[in-house]
Design an enzyme around this catalytic site. Structure first.
Site, PDB file in Angstrom:
ATOM      1  N   SER A  98       8.820  -2.011 -12.298  1.00  0.00           N
ATOM      2  CA  SER A  98       8.337  -1.158 -11.211  1.00  0.00           C
ATOM      3  C   SER A  98       9.265   0.019 -10.923  1.00  0.00           C
ATOM      4  O   SER A  98       9.390   0.910 -11.734  1.00  0.00           O
ATOM      5  CB  SER A  98       8.102  -2.015  -9.960  1.00  0.00           C
ATOM      6  OG  SER A  98       7.594  -1.239  -8.924  1.00  0.00           O
ATOM      7  N   ASP A 241       5.249   5.282  -8.414  1.00  0.00           N
ATOM      8  CA  ASP A 241       6.444   4.601  -8.902  1.00  0.00           C
ATOM      9  C   ASP A 241       6.235   4.267 -10.384  1.00  0.00           C
ATOM     10  O   ASP A 241       5.218   4.633 -10.968  1.00  0.00           O
ATOM     11  CB  ASP A 241       6.744   3.355  -8.043  1.00  0.00           C
ATOM     12  CG  ASP A 241       5.707   2.264  -8.230  1.00  0.00           C
ATOM     13  OD1 ASP A 241       4.519   2.602  -8.422  1.00  0.00           O
ATOM     14  OD2 ASP A 241       6.073   1.077  -8.171  1.00  0.00           O
ATOM     15  N   ASP A 243       5.375   1.816 -12.300  1.00  0.00           N
ATOM     16  CA  ASP A 243       4.189   1.139 -12.832  1.00  0.00           C
ATOM     17  C   ASP A 243       2.928   1.527 -12.056  1.00  0.00           C
ATOM     18  O   ASP A 243       1.858   0.951 -12.280  1.00  0.00           O
ATOM     19  CB  ASP A 243       4.370  -0.387 -12.858  1.00  0.00           C
ATOM     20  CG  ASP A 243       4.454  -0.982 -11.459  1.00  0.00           C
ATOM     21  OD1 ASP A 243       4.974  -0.304 -10.556  1.00  0.00           O
ATOM     22  OD2 ASP A 243       3.993  -2.118 -11.265  1.00  0.00           O
ATOM     23  N   ASP A 245       1.623   1.118  -9.155  1.00  0.00           N
ATOM     24  CA  ASP A 245       0.836   0.352  -8.184  1.00  0.00           C
ATOM     25  C   ASP A 245       0.980   0.985  -6.809  1.00  0.00           C
ATOM     26  O   ASP A 245       0.268   0.625  -5.877  1.00  0.00           O
ATOM     27  CB  ASP A 245       1.202  -1.145  -8.175  1.00  0.00           C
ATOM     28  CG  ASP A 245       2.672  -1.407  -7.952  1.00  0.00           C
ATOM     29  OD1 ASP A 245       3.468  -0.452  -7.961  1.00  0.00           O
ATOM     30  OD2 ASP A 245       3.035  -2.583  -7.764  1.00  0.00           O
TER      31      ASP A 245
HETATM   32 MG    MG Z   1       5.493  -0.798  -8.557  1.00  0.00          MG
END
Ligand code: MG
Length: 451
Positions: A98, A241, A243, A245
């Site tokens: 992340s 960010d 990844d 999400d």
């Molecule tokens: Mg993330």
């Protein structure tokens, strides 16, 4: 047998590559996951330099158990989750750390319904990992590996179908997009393009060394984005960010919007059209969300900290929105997980209908928050909390997660960190000096208990 160390933290297994997170470790994780989620497993990664090394080890482990793997390549975590949810998968695995620094990576398990794996599911994988009672396939029963390259496209299509794309296109927005050199480089620019947005990109080539800035979307890391939004006269800035999400926004005046405000705004606008419905947030969430939706008879349900807990509670109470104050927004119209792409598209829709973004943000109720923390070493957090309960005086106490003490003009949350030997103290009030006082008073109490 090695000493049993908790592998899964609040966000999957994380560690420094080739120190904690070695190919050998991940190979074994693959065996554990293939054993526990046995069947057909989707795998994807973010852009980190270790992505292929770790993914290939993971896949080898899974295949050895007789489970099959579909490799979806580099895509955001929510794009993997959407594919797991809509396909015939028995689970998914995302190789990502992340927002952590580039030397880190991690493994995150996805349940068959596309949500983040629950604590129970993680415990089962962890148990298999330590017991090493893996399924072992015969030579003719080894899993099959295939690759699919359409996960990014179907993710983008799914988002466009779930917002008022026409309203967004009509506005011909200019947006500066910062992908943090992460997984959204293959989705976010094209999603915006599909919504008729003129896109100016920053840090939008895949590069796991994160040359632009580290992948946590903090105000410091998004300074270039904020400046560019102002300089080019864009309607907003959007950052993801590593990844993707999460989505974090900059308004057209170049101001960084804290995650609780974007969550409150999106929650309010969804509940404006669905009066009396429910939002779910963790107890640590500033009251701006609760206050903002109250205008439309929205009700707030609080949970323990952690997005999987929020997602599951949302299903249980049929909530229309949920999320966290870090820019993680769960919109069940799309799926029960944090989804940066869906959050970005929804924000564009809201600004198209009621913008500009700055005045929408300024229309939200104002609260002041103060966050402090104190090291507790090897002291038992539960005992400290008991002590605080004894010493503090509160109008009402909520023990959903840590101790939330409601005071005359606000509240303070005293909660042990999930990952470090720390006690976090988070105070909030409509009056700035009260928030500071509440935080400092309770810091003193915790410190006195440590003596
Ligand atoms: Mg993330």
């Amino acid at each position: 047998m090695p000493e049993r160390k908790k592998l899964f933290g609040t966000n999957g297994v994380r560690g420094v590559v080739n120190e904690f997170l070695t190919p050998d470790f991940v190979l074994k994780m693959g065996k554990a996951i293939g054993t526990e989620m046995h069947g057909n497993i989707a795998v994807a990664t973010d852009t980190r330099t270790s992505n292929v090394m770790l993914k290939d080890a993971l896949i080898a482990g899974i295949l050895s158990t007789g489970s099959s793997v579909v490799d979806l390549g580099v895509i955001p975590t929510p794009a993997l989750q959407l594919r797991v949810k809509s396909g015939s998968f028995t689970g998914g695995v995302m190789v990502t750390a992340s927002h952590n620094p580039p030397q880190f990576n991690g493994v995150k398990a996805i349940a068959p319904d596309g949500t983040e794996a629950s604590k129970d599911e993680e415990d089962r994988i962890e148990d298999a990992f330590y017991r090493e009672n893996f399924k072992v396939a015969e030579w003719n029963g080894i899993g099959m590996l295939s690759a699919r390259h359409d996960a990014a496209d179907s993710y983008i299509r799914a988002i466009v179908e779930r917002v008022d794309a026409e309203a967004i296109r009509e506005r011909k927005f200019t947006v500066v997009l910062d992908c943090s050199n992460g997984a959204s480089v293959y989705t976010a620019p094209y999603l915006l393009e599909a919504l008729g947005v003129r896109v100016i990109t920053l840090n939008s080539q895949p590069q796991g060394s994160f040359p632009g800035h580290e992948s946590e979307p903090t105000p410091e890391n998004l300074r270039d984005l904020a400046k560019t939004v102002k300089n080019v006269g864009a309607d907003m800035g959007i950052a993801h960010d590593g990844d993707a999400d999460r989505a974090v926004f900059i308004d057209e005046r170049g101001r960084y919007i804290p995650g609780e405000l974007s969550l409150a705004l999106i929650a309010r606008e969804i509940i404006r059209n669905r009066k009396g419905t429910i939002a779910v947030v963790p107890v640590s969430t500033p009251s701006v969300v609760e206050e903002a939706i109250r205008e439309f008879d929205g009700r707030t349900v609080y949970t323990r900290v952690g997005s999987p807990v929020v997602a599951r509670k949302m299903m249980e109470v049929s909530a229309v929105i949920g999320g966290e104050e870090n820019g993680g927004i769960i919109n069940p119209r799309m799926q029960y997980c944090r989804d940066g792409g869906m959050a970005a598209a929804k924000m564009l829709e809201i600004v198209a209908e009621r913008g500009p973004l700055s005045s929408l943000i300024d229309s939200l109720p104002r609260f002041y928050t103060v966050k402090l923390k104190v090291e507790i070493g090897d002291r038992n957090p539960a005992e400290i909390l008991q002590g605080v309960r004894r010493e503090a005086s509160a109008v009402r106490i909520d023990e959903t997660d840590g101790l939330k003490l409601f005071l005359d003009e606000g509240w303070v949350l005293v909660r042990p960190s999930g990952t470090e030997p720390l006690m976090r103290i988070f105070a909030e009030s409509r009056i700035e000096k009260n928030a500071r006082k509440y935080a400092e008073d309770h810091l003193k109490i915790v410190k006195s208990l440590l003596r």
